[in-house]
Design a protein around this motif. Structure first.
Motif, PDB file in Angstrom:
ATOM      1  N   ALA A   1       0.826  -1.210   0.000  1.00  0.00           N
ATOM      2  CA  ALA A   1       0.000   0.000   0.000  1.00  0.00           C
ATOM      3  C   ALA A   1       0.861   1.262   0.000  1.00  0.00           C
ATOM      4  O   ALA A   1       0.561   2.209  -0.715  1.00  0.00           O
ATOM      5  CB  ALA A   1      -0.950   0.015   1.190  1.00  0.00           C
ATOM      6  N   ALA A   2       1.937   1.284   0.799  1.00  0.00           N
ATOM      7  CA  ALA A   2       2.779   2.485   0.873  1.00  0.00           C
ATOM      8  C   ALA A   2       4.107   2.142   1.533  1.00  0.00           C
ATOM      9  O   ALA A   2       4.205   1.189   2.300  1.00  0.00           O
ATOM     10  CB  ALA A   2       2.078   3.579   1.665  1.00  0.00           C
ATOM     11  N   SER A   3       5.104   2.959   1.245  1.00  0.00           N
ATOM     12  CA  SER A   3       6.403   2.820   1.894  1.00  0.00           C
ATOM     13  C   SER A   3       6.362   3.554   3.232  1.00  0.00           C
ATOM     14  O   SER A   3       5.859   4.682   3.316  1.00  0.00           O
ATOM     15  CB  SER A   3       7.493   3.424   1.013  1.00  0.00           C
ATOM     16  N   ALA A   4       6.886   2.930   4.264  1.00  0.00           N
ATOM     17  CA  ALA A   4       6.925   3.578   5.581  1.00  0.00           C
ATOM     18  C   ALA A   4       7.773   4.845   5.542  1.00  0.00           C
ATOM     19  O   ALA A   4       7.540   5.775   6.314  1.00  0.00           O
ATOM     20  CB  ALA A   4       7.447   2.605   6.629  1.00  0.00           C
TER      21      ALA A   4
ATOM     22  N   ARG B   1     -10.961   6.086  12.002  1.00  0.00           N
ATOM     23  CA  ARG B   1     -12.093   5.404  12.642  1.00  0.00           C
ATOM     24  C   ARG B   1     -11.632   4.366  13.650  1.00  0.00           C
ATOM     25  O   ARG B   1     -12.329   4.066  14.606  1.00  0.00           O
ATOM     26  CB  ARG B   1     -12.926   4.678  11.586  1.00  0.00           C
ATOM     27  N   PHE B   2     -10.464   3.782  13.401  1.00  0.00           N
ATOM     28  CA  PHE B   2      -9.987   2.655  14.206  1.00  0.00           C
ATOM     29  C   PHE B   2      -8.746   2.993  15.024  1.00  0.00           C
ATOM     30  O   PHE B   2      -8.014   2.107  15.426  1.00  0.00           O
ATOM     31  CB  PHE B   2      -9.697   1.460  13.289  1.00  0.00           C
ATOM     32  N   GLY B   3      -8.478   4.276  15.236  1.00  0.00           N
ATOM     33  CA  GLY B   3      -7.313   4.665  16.031  1.00  0.00           C
ATOM     34  C   GLY B   3      -6.309   5.460  15.213  1.00  0.00           C
ATOM     35  O   GLY B   3      -6.681   6.253  14.354  1.00  0.00           O
ATOM     36  N   ARG B   4      -5.025   5.230  15.479  1.00  0.00           N
ATOM     37  CA  ARG B   4      -3.960   5.989  14.825  1.00  0.00           C
ATOM     38  C   ARG B   4      -3.988   5.816  13.313  1.00  0.00           C
ATOM     39  O   ARG B   4      -4.359   4.762  12.800  1.00  0.00           O
ATOM     40  CB  ARG B   4      -2.600   5.552  15.358  1.00  0.00           C
ATOM     41  N   ALA B   5      -3.538   6.885  12.633  1.00  0.00           N
ATOM     42  CA  ALA B   5      -3.508   6.867  11.173  1.00  0.00           C
ATOM     43  C   ALA B   5      -2.321   7.684  10.686  1.00  0.00           C
ATOM     44  O   ALA B   5      -1.779   8.509  11.425  1.00  0.00           O
ATOM     45  CB  ALA B   5      -4.816   7.426  10.615  1.00  0.00           C
ATOM     46  N   TYR B   6      -1.914   7.434   9.447  1.00  0.00           N
ATOM     47  CA  TYR B   6      -0.757   8.094   8.856  1.00  0.00           C
ATOM     48  C   TYR B   6      -1.171   8.869   7.609  1.00  0.00           C
ATOM     49  O   TYR B   6      -2.024   8.418   6.846  1.00  0.00           O
ATOM     50  CB  TYR B   6       0.301   7.068   8.458  1.00  0.00           C
ATOM     51  N   LEU B   7      -0.507  10.000   7.372  1.00  0.00           N
ATOM     52  CA  LEU B   7      -0.755  10.830   6.196  1.00  0.00           C
ATOM     53  C   LEU B   7       0.318  10.556   5.145  1.00  0.00           C
ATOM     54  O   LEU B   7       1.509  10.538   5.464  1.00  0.00           O
ATOM     55  CB  LEU B   7      -0.730  12.311   6.594  1.00  0.00           C
ATOM     56  N   PHE B   8      -0.114  10.352   3.896  1.00  0.00           N
ATOM     57  CA  PHE B   8       0.778  10.054   2.773  1.00  0.00           C
ATOM     58  C   PHE B   8       0.446  10.937   1.577  1.00  0.00           C
ATOM     59  O   PHE B   8      -0.705  11.326   1.388  1.00  0.00           O
ATOM     60  CB  PHE B   8       0.595   8.601   2.297  1.00  0.00           C
TER      61      PHE B   8
ATOM     62  N   ILE C   1     -11.573  -1.582   3.490  1.00  0.00           N
ATOM     63  CA  ILE C   1     -11.383  -0.137   3.603  1.00  0.00           C
ATOM     64  C   ILE C   1     -10.074   0.119   4.351  1.00  0.00           C
ATOM     65  O   ILE C   1      -9.806  -0.493   5.382  1.00  0.00           O
ATOM     66  CB  ILE C   1     -12.582   0.555   4.271  1.00  0.00           C
ATOM     67  N   LEU C   2      -9.236   0.983   3.777  1.00  0.00           N
ATOM     68  CA  LEU C   2      -7.919   1.262   4.351  1.00  0.00           C
ATOM     69  C   LEU C   2      -7.821   2.659   4.947  1.00  0.00           C
ATOM     70  O   LEU C   2      -6.963   2.914   5.786  1.00  0.00           O
ATOM     71  CB  LEU C   2      -6.834   1.106   3.280  1.00  0.00           C
ATOM     72  N   GLY C   3      -8.663   3.568   4.505  1.00  0.00           N
ATOM     73  CA  GLY C   3      -8.605   4.948   4.968  1.00  0.00           C
ATOM     74  C   GLY C   3      -9.394   5.841   4.039  1.00  0.00           C
ATOM     75  O   GLY C   3     -10.445   5.450   3.547  1.00  0.00           O
ATOM     76  N   TRP C   4      -8.861   7.034   3.758  1.00  0.00           N
ATOM     77  CA  TRP C   4      -9.545   7.959   2.855  1.00  0.00           C
ATOM     78  C   TRP C   4      -8.557   8.908   2.199  1.00  0.00           C
ATOM     79  O   TRP C   4      -7.406   9.005   2.608  1.00  0.00           O
ATOM     80  CB  TRP C   4     -10.630   8.751   3.583  1.00  0.00           C
ATOM     81  N   ARG C   5      -9.036   9.590   1.156  1.00  0.00           N
ATOM     82  CA  ARG C   5      -8.264  10.644   0.495  1.00  0.00           C
ATOM     83  C   ARG C   5      -9.015  11.953   0.678  1.00  0.00           C
ATOM     84  O   ARG C   5     -10.226  12.020   0.484  1.00  0.00           O
ATOM     85  CB  ARG C   5      -8.096  10.362  -0.995  1.00  0.00           C
ATOM     86  N   TYR C   6      -8.276  12.989   1.055  1.00  0.00           N
ATOM     87  CA  TYR C   6      -8.859  14.320   1.185  1.00  0.00           C
ATOM     88  C   TYR C   6      -9.031  14.926  -0.199  1.00  0.00           C
ATOM     89  O   TYR C   6      -8.066  15.084  -0.936  1.00  0.00           O
ATOM     90  CB  TYR C   6      -7.945  15.237   2.003  1.00  0.00           C
ATOM     91  N   GLU C   7     -10.245  15.261  -0.553  1.00  0.00           N
ATOM     92  CA  GLU C   7     -10.527  15.908  -1.829  1.00  0.00           C
ATOM     93  C   GLU C   7     -10.584  17.420  -1.677  1.00  0.00           C
ATOM     94  O   GLU C   7     -10.084  18.146  -2.522  1.00  0.00           O
ATOM     95  CB  GLU C   7     -11.856  15.398  -2.404  1.00  0.00           C
ATOM     96  N   LYS C   8     -11.232  17.885  -0.610  1.00  0.00           N
ATOM     97  CA  LYS C   8     -11.386  19.327  -0.402  1.00  0.00           C
ATOM     98  C   LYS C   8     -11.428  19.610   1.090  1.00  0.00           C
ATOM     99  O   LYS C   8     -12.085  18.905   1.845  1.00  0.00           O
ATOM    100  CB  LYS C   8     -12.678  19.814  -1.057  1.00  0.00           C
TER     101      LYS C   8
ATOM    102  N   LEU D   1      -3.959   6.452   5.773  1.00  0.00           N
ATOM    103  CA  LEU D   1      -4.018   4.999   5.946  1.00  0.00           C
ATOM    104  C   LEU D   1      -4.129   4.726   7.441  1.00  0.00           C
ATOM    105  O   LEU D   1      -3.340   5.251   8.230  1.00  0.00           O
ATOM    106  CB  LEU D   1      -2.770   4.311   5.388  1.00  0.00           C
ATOM    107  N   GLU D   2      -5.093   3.911   7.806  1.00  0.00           N
ATOM    108  CA  GLU D   2      -5.312   3.603   9.214  1.00  0.00           C
ATOM    109  C   GLU D   2      -4.383   2.479   9.659  1.00  0.00           C
ATOM    110  O   GLU D   2      -4.322   1.425   9.028  1.00  0.00           O
ATOM    111  CB  GLU D   2      -6.769   3.214   9.432  1.00  0.00           C
ATOM    112  N   LYS D   3      -3.656   2.726  10.731  1.00  0.00           N
ATOM    113  CA  LYS D   3      -2.675   1.764  11.231  1.00  0.00           C
ATOM    114  C   LYS D   3      -3.311   0.401  11.509  1.00  0.00           C
ATOM    115  O   LYS D   3      -2.714  -0.635  11.224  1.00  0.00           O
ATOM    116  CB  LYS D   3      -2.013   2.308  12.498  1.00  0.00           C
TER     117      LYS D   3
END
Length: 119
Positions: free
Chosen positions: A32-35, A46-53, A87-94, A109-111
């Motif tokens: 999904a993504a490189s750390a 929704r499920f706790g900690r999350a990361y911005l990519f 479901i892994l997370g979301w993308r900010y559109e606006k 991406l939700e941890k």
């Protein structure tokens, strides 16, 4: 049903440099993504900690949806694993607040939905 295209993230350690960890879908283990690409660890999902990519791979997008998040109103699209549809997370559109505009086009991406593989 057609063939599924899966993008593999580069192995930075293959050229003699240090190997980087890869975040994968917890359910099916697809990349999904490189750390190393985490922009911020200071997010909640929704499920706790999350990361911005800036960039993630092997995802599909849901429809636009307005949501009131901790930082105000945002238009977002849920992101799903392209292999298992988890479901892994979301993308900010606006972002409607000027101070939140930096999030537009970025991914959360939700941890709890990720599995970390050291390479």
């Amino acid at each position: 049903m057609g063939l599924l295209f899966v993008e593999l993230l580069p192995r930075h350690g293959d050229g003699g440099g240090p190997a980087s960890a890869v975040l994968k879908c917890r359910r099916c283990r697809v990349d999904a993504a490189s750390a190393d690409a985490i922009l911020s660890r200071d997010f909640r999902g929704r499920f706790g900690r999350a990361y911005l990519f800036d960039h993630v791979v092997n995802i599909s997008l849901g429809p636009n949806e307005d949501r009131y998040l901790m930082t105000g109103l945002h238009t977002v699209k849920d992101i799903y694993c392209s292999c298992c549809q988890q479901i892994l997370g979301w993308r900010y559109e606006k972002a409607y607040e000027e101070s939140e505009k930096y999030k537009e086009g970025k991914f959360i991406l939700e941890k709890a939905r990720m599995w970390k593989e050291a390479r």
